[in-house]
Design an enzyme around this catalytic site. Sequence first.
Site, PDB file in Angstrom:
ATOM      1  N   ASP A   1      46.903  26.164  25.203  1.00 19.58           N
ATOM      2  CA  ASP A   1      46.726  27.609  25.374  1.00 19.58           C
ATOM      3  C   ASP A   1      47.696  28.347  24.456  1.00 19.58           C
ATOM      4  OD1 ASP A   1      45.562  29.483  28.027  1.00 19.58           O
ATOM      5  OD2 ASP A   1      46.938  30.362  26.571  1.00 19.58           O
TER       6      ASP A   1
ATOM      7  N   ASP B   1      47.016  27.326  19.223  1.00 17.52           N
ATOM      8  CA  ASP B   1      45.761  28.037  18.969  1.00 17.52           C
ATOM      9  C   ASP B   1      44.628  27.025  18.756  1.00 17.52           C
ATOM     10  OD1 ASP B   1      43.734  29.605  17.687  1.00 17.52           O
ATOM     11  OD2 ASP B   1      45.267  31.024  17.049  1.00 17.52           O
TER      12      ASP B   1
ATOM     13  N   ALA C   1      39.156  28.805  26.208  1.00 18.37           N
ATOM     14  CA  ALA C   1      39.965  29.704  25.374  1.00 18.37           C
ATOM     15  C   ALA C   1      39.085  30.763  24.723  1.00 18.37           C
ATOM     16  CB  ALA C   1      40.688  28.901  24.303  1.00 18.37           C
TER      17      ALA C   1
ATOM     18  N   THR D   1      29.157  33.089  28.797  1.00 20.99           N
ATOM     19  CA  THR D   1      28.963  34.244  29.656  1.00 20.99           C
ATOM     20  C   THR D   1      27.504  34.694  29.693  1.00 20.99           C
ATOM     21  OG1 THR D   1      29.498  36.606  29.800  1.00 20.99           O
ATOM     22  CG2 THR D   1      29.643  35.641  27.631  1.00 20.99           C
ATOM     23  N   ASP D   2      27.127  35.375  30.769  1.00 23.47           N
ATOM     24  CA  ASP D   2      25.781  35.949  30.841  1.00 23.47           C
ATOM     25  C   ASP D   2      25.608  37.127  29.872  1.00 23.47           C
ATOM     26  OD1 ASP D   2      27.369  37.821  32.177  1.00 23.47           O
ATOM     27  OD2 ASP D   2      26.171  37.846  34.018  1.00 23.47           O
ATOM     28  N   GLU D   3      26.744  37.654  29.358  1.00 20.43           N
ATOM     29  CA  GLU D   3      26.650  38.838  28.502  1.00 20.43           C
ATOM     30  C   GLU D   3      25.925  38.562  27.188  1.00 20.43           C
ATOM     31  OE1 GLU D   3      30.006  41.381  28.168  1.00 20.43           O
ATOM     32  OE2 GLU D   3      30.630  41.051  30.238  1.00 20.43           O
TER      33      GLU D   3
ATOM     34  N   TYR E   1      32.525  41.548  21.952  1.00 27.00           N
ATOM     35  CA  TYR E   1      32.849  40.378  22.786  1.00 27.00           C
ATOM     36  C   TYR E   1      31.621  39.489  22.943  1.00 27.00           C
ATOM     37  CZ  TYR E   1      33.273  37.605  27.063  1.00 27.00           C
ATOM     38  OH  TYR E   1      33.232  36.576  27.979  1.00 27.00           O
TER      39      TYR E   1
ATOM     40  N   LYS F   1      30.811  35.645  21.630  1.00 27.21           N
ATOM     41  CA  LYS F   1      30.489  34.524  22.534  1.00 27.21           C
ATOM     42  C   LYS F   1      29.115  33.943  22.169  1.00 27.21           C
ATOM     43  CE  LYS F   1      32.517  33.109  25.629  1.00 27.21           C
ATOM     44  NZ  LYS F   1      33.593  32.082  25.755  1.00 27.21           N
TER      45      LYS F   1
ATOM     46  N   PRO G   1      39.599  54.404  37.983  1.00 24.04           N
ATOM     47  CA  PRO G   1      38.739  54.904  36.900  1.00 24.04           C
ATOM     48  C   PRO G   1      37.369  54.235  36.860  1.00 24.04           C
ATOM     49  CG  PRO G   1      40.356  53.358  36.032  1.00 24.04           C
ATOM     50  CD  PRO G   1      40.593  53.413  37.505  1.00 24.04           C
TER      51      PRO G   1
ATOM     52  N   PRO H   1      31.618  52.501  25.500  1.00 26.76           N
ATOM     53  CA  PRO H   1      30.549  52.541  24.496  1.00 26.76           C
ATOM     54  C   PRO H   1      29.672  51.282  24.587  1.00 26.76           C
ATOM     55  CG  PRO H   1      32.742  52.592  23.454  1.00 26.76           C
ATOM     56  CD  PRO H   1      32.964  52.450  24.918  1.00 26.76           C
TER      57      PRO H   1
HETATM   58  P1  NAD Z   1      41.338  35.048  30.365  1.00 21.09           P
HETATM   59  O1  NAD Z   1      41.435  36.159  29.381  1.00 21.09           O
HETATM   60  O2  NAD Z   1      41.946  35.204  31.709  1.00 21.09           O
HETATM   61  O3  NAD Z   1      41.962  33.711  29.717  1.00 21.09           O
HETATM   62  C1  NAD Z   1      41.756  33.339  28.390  1.00 21.09           C
HETATM   63  C2  NAD Z   1      42.818  32.284  28.050  1.00 21.09           C
HETATM   64  O4  NAD Z   1      42.578  31.836  26.711  1.00 21.09           O
HETATM   65  C3  NAD Z   1      44.255  32.807  28.084  1.00 21.09           C
HETATM   66  O5  NAD Z   1      45.096  31.900  28.756  1.00 21.09           O
HETATM   67  C4  NAD Z   1      44.644  32.917  26.606  1.00 21.09           C
HETATM   68  O6  NAD Z   1      46.045  32.764  26.370  1.00 21.09           O
HETATM   69  C5  NAD Z   1      43.826  31.792  26.015  1.00 21.09           C
HETATM   70  N1  NAD Z   1      43.551  31.957  24.581  1.00 21.09           N
HETATM   71  C6  NAD Z   1      43.082  33.069  23.962  1.00 21.09           C
HETATM   72  N2  NAD Z   1      42.954  32.845  22.640  1.00 21.09           N
HETATM   73  C7  NAD Z   1      43.318  31.553  22.430  1.00 21.09           C
HETATM   74  C8  NAD Z   1      43.374  30.719  21.277  1.00 21.09           C
HETATM   75  N3  NAD Z   1      43.041  31.184  20.056  1.00 21.09           N
HETATM   76  N4  NAD Z   1      43.769  29.440  21.421  1.00 21.09           N
HETATM   77  C9  NAD Z   1      44.139  28.954  22.646  1.00 21.09           C
HETATM   78  N5  NAD Z   1      44.122  29.700  23.764  1.00 21.09           N
HETATM   79  C10 NAD Z   1      43.711  30.985  23.655  1.00 21.09           C
HETATM   80  O7  NAD Z   1      39.802  34.695  30.464  1.00 21.09           O
HETATM   81  P2  NAD Z   1      38.901  34.142  31.671  1.00 21.09           P
HETATM   82  O8  NAD Z   1      38.363  35.282  32.425  1.00 21.09           O
HETATM   83  O9  NAD Z   1      39.647  33.074  32.356  1.00 21.09           O
HETATM   84  O10 NAD Z   1      37.698  33.517  30.839  1.00 21.09           O
HETATM   85  C11 NAD Z   1      37.706  32.144  30.445  1.00 21.09           C
HETATM   86  C12 NAD Z   1      36.403  31.813  29.748  1.00 21.09           C
HETATM   87  O11 NAD Z   1      35.311  32.071  30.629  1.00 21.09           O
HETATM   88  C13 NAD Z   1      36.132  32.655  28.504  1.00 21.09           C
HETATM   89  O12 NAD Z   1      35.557  31.846  27.523  1.00 21.09           O
HETATM   90  C14 NAD Z   1      35.135  33.711  28.966  1.00 21.09           C
HETATM   91  O13 NAD Z   1      34.317  34.141  27.917  1.00 21.09           O
HETATM   92  C15 NAD Z   1      34.364  32.939  30.019  1.00 21.09           C
HETATM   93  N6  NAD Z   1      33.769  33.743  31.105  1.00 21.09           N
HETATM   94  C16 NAD Z   1      34.531  34.602  31.839  1.00 21.09           C
HETATM   95  C17 NAD Z   1      33.953  35.296  32.914  1.00 21.09           C
HETATM   96  C18 NAD Z   1      34.749  36.238  33.776  1.00 21.09           C
HETATM   97  O14 NAD Z   1      34.173  36.941  34.601  1.00 21.09           O
HETATM   98  N7  NAD Z   1      36.062  36.289  33.673  1.00 21.09           N
HETATM   99  C19 NAD Z   1      32.603  35.114  33.204  1.00 21.09           C
HETATM  100  C20 NAD Z   1      31.846  34.239  32.391  1.00 21.09           C
HETATM  101  C21 NAD Z   1      32.448  33.546  31.366  1.00 21.09           C
HETATM  102  O1  DAU Z   2      29.519  38.937  32.892  1.00 18.52           O
HETATM  103  C1  DAU Z   2      30.566  38.068  32.572  1.00 18.52           C
HETATM  104  C2  DAU Z   2      31.682  38.843  31.935  1.00 18.52           C
HETATM  105  O2  DAU Z   2      32.293  39.607  32.962  1.00 18.52           O
HETATM  106  C3  DAU Z   2      32.715  37.968  31.227  1.00 18.52           C
HETATM  107  O3  DAU Z   2      32.099  37.304  30.172  1.00 18.52           O
HETATM  108  C4  DAU Z   2      33.874  38.826  30.699  1.00 18.52           C
HETATM  109  O4  DAU Z   2      34.873  38.015  30.126  1.00 18.52           O
HETATM  110  C5  DAU Z   2      34.460  39.592  31.865  1.00 18.52           C
HETATM  111  O5  DAU Z   2      35.479  40.456  31.388  1.00 18.52           O
HETATM  112  C6  DAU Z   2      33.380  40.413  32.570  1.00 18.52           C
HETATM  113  O6  DAU Z   2      32.915  41.492  31.721  1.00 18.52           O
HETATM  114  P1  DAU Z   2      32.646  42.966  32.312  1.00 18.52           P
HETATM  115  O7  DAU Z   2      32.729  43.913  31.184  1.00 18.52           O
HETATM  116  O8  DAU Z   2      31.438  42.994  33.155  1.00 18.52           O
HETATM  117  O9  DAU Z   2      33.937  43.080  33.300  1.00 18.52           O
HETATM  118  P2  DAU Z   2      34.962  44.262  33.600  1.00 18.52           P
HETATM  119  O10 DAU Z   2      35.787  43.814  34.765  1.00 18.52           O
HETATM  120  O11 DAU Z   2      35.693  44.729  32.388  1.00 18.52           O
HETATM  121  O12 DAU Z   2      34.007  45.439  34.073  1.00 18.52           O
HETATM  122  C7  DAU Z   2      33.113  45.275  35.153  1.00 18.52           C
HETATM  123  C8  DAU Z   2      32.332  46.565  35.307  1.00 18.52           C
HETATM  124  O13 DAU Z   2      33.235  47.597  35.741  1.00 18.52           O
HETATM  125  C9  DAU Z   2      31.715  47.064  34.015  1.00 18.52           C
HETATM  126  O14 DAU Z   2      30.470  47.676  34.292  1.00 18.52           O
HETATM  127  C10 DAU Z   2      32.698  48.126  33.508  1.00 18.52           C
HETATM  128  C11 DAU Z   2      33.259  48.701  34.805  1.00 18.52           C
HETATM  129  N1  DAU Z   2      34.666  49.180  34.742  1.00 18.52           N
HETATM  130  C12 DAU Z   2      35.603  48.343  34.245  1.00 18.52           C
HETATM  131  C13 DAU Z   2      36.921  48.741  34.169  1.00 18.52           C
HETATM  132  C14 DAU Z   2      37.985  47.829  33.600  1.00 18.52           C
HETATM  133  C15 DAU Z   2      34.980  50.432  35.220  1.00 18.52           C
HETATM  134  O15 DAU Z   2      34.116  51.189  35.703  1.00 18.52           O
HETATM  135  N2  DAU Z   2      36.289  50.835  35.148  1.00 18.52           N
HETATM  136  C16 DAU Z   2      37.275  50.056  34.629  1.00 18.52           C
HETATM  137  O16 DAU Z   2      38.450  50.512  34.575  1.00 18.52           O
END
Ligand code: NAD
Ligand code: DAU
Length: 353
Positions: free
Chosen positions: A31, A57, A80, A132-134, A158, A162, A213, A291
């Site tokens: 990490d 990295d 990562a 991710t589903d995005e 983002y 992905k 917010p 946006p």
């Molecule tokens: P996070 O931001 O909490 O963690 C990301 C980790 O990756 C951190 O520890 C960071 O230090 C490390 N990292 C970043 N760049 C790096 C690099 N170049 N080399 C090595 N390490 C690096 O993210 P998360 O929410 O735990 O997401 C993990 C994975 O799951 C991601 O690939 C994300 O796209 C995917 N994902 C997240 C969600 C969600 O809701 N959080 C949903 C679906 C998929």
């Molecule tokens: O769908 C999976 C994804 O979910 C992952 O791939 C991403 O890594 C993870 O960040 C997440 O993306 P979202 O953009 O959906 O998550 P976020 O928590 O940033 O926002 C969730 C929803 O809430 C989105 O519609 C934006 C809204 N939001 C978010 C923030 C931070 C707000 O209304 N206010 C806020 O301050």
Amino acid sequence: MKLLITGGAGFIGSNFILNRIEKGDQVVNLDKLTYSGNLNNLVSVQNRENYSFVRGDIGDKSLVRKIFSECRPDAVVNFAAETHVDRSVIDPESFVRTNVLGTSNLLLETLEYWKSLSQEEKAKFRFHHISTDEVYGSLGFEDPAFTENTAYAPNSPYSASKASSDHFVRAFHETYGLPTLISNCSNNYGPRQFPEKLIPLMVLNAIEGKPLPIYGNGKNIRDWLHVFDHCDAISLILEKSKPGECYNVGGNSEKNNLEVVAAIINVLDQEVPRPDGKSYSEQIHFVKDRPGHDLRYAINADKIKKDLGWTPKFNFDQGIRETVLWYLANEDWVKNVKDGSYQDWIKKNYEER
Ligand code: NAD
Ligand code: DAU
């Protein structure tokens, strides 16, 4: 198993490592420790014999090569990534660097290592890419949920990064026969999530008396899955599925953002009532929209259910209650993540909304 886990100091990766260490796996965690990487997530396993940490990295060729030759893993699980959509709007290039170039480097080094294995080891080896589903883009309110066959249509830097990494993973399977897996999951919630994301941000802002917010009108819909359920799905896919497979993973729990925030407020009003006796809903504040804000994500998880028998164990009400209580109970963890760089981000993202 001997696992090389990347991004294991982040939210999902650390939950996955904690789970696999308990199962007795040997884990090497690579990490970079960006702003969202947090070794406090892993204090409970840091001295275990079956755990080791390397700061670095995934894009660093010689480091990744050295780790492969020393650790000789049975599988790589790639968490990562740069993960926050709002940050990708402001700084898309760092998403290209890690999510696209970093992943392609990791794939190349994995391929070199995989080629050096025996036939039997080759057949057992897996490269599991966490996605991710995005990548599927945005749904209308009445559209059917995303399946594994939905065409990719990413809308943010983002999700575009992905999507690109998913394509590279697929290409390495098709071109070189690397035994890859991809899982595309919906929004995770649970312990250890960096408080830039909706749920922890709202919990912490609420108890600090700050505005909550809501972007736009708060009607955007996400599907929410507890991180422990996601980790179970990853383990099943890793252990049981065929190379080249892709799986959607979702919680069957669609909520709009106002509903999510109301659920958080409900727990807070009961557990830590405001001194003035009013509800935390007083703090809700509608702000300028994100946006390119995707309207709705929804996951059809029939394939993983049918092939591997996975279903989520948490329901949202139970999961959100436990999650809110976790952030309330872990004050030191919260204090540590909210350092100067976190404050800078909050200022940058919210000051002019
Ligand atoms: P996070 O931001 O909490 O963690 C990301 C980790 O990756 C951190 O520890 C960071 O230090 C490390 N990292 C970043 N760049 C790096 C690099 N170049 N080399 C090595 N390490 C690096 O993210 P998360 O929410 O735990 O997401 C993990 C994975 O799951 C991601 O690939 C994300 O796209 C995917 N994902 C997240 C969600 C969600 O809701 N959080 C949903 C679906 C998929
Ligand atoms: O769908 C999976 C994804 O979910 C992952 O791939 C991403 O890594 C993870 O960040 C997440 O993306 P979202 O953009 O959906 O998550 P976020 O928590 O940033 O926002 C969730 C929803 O809430 C989105 O519609 C934006 C809204 N939001 C978010 C923030 C931070 C707000 O209304 N206010 C806020 O301050």
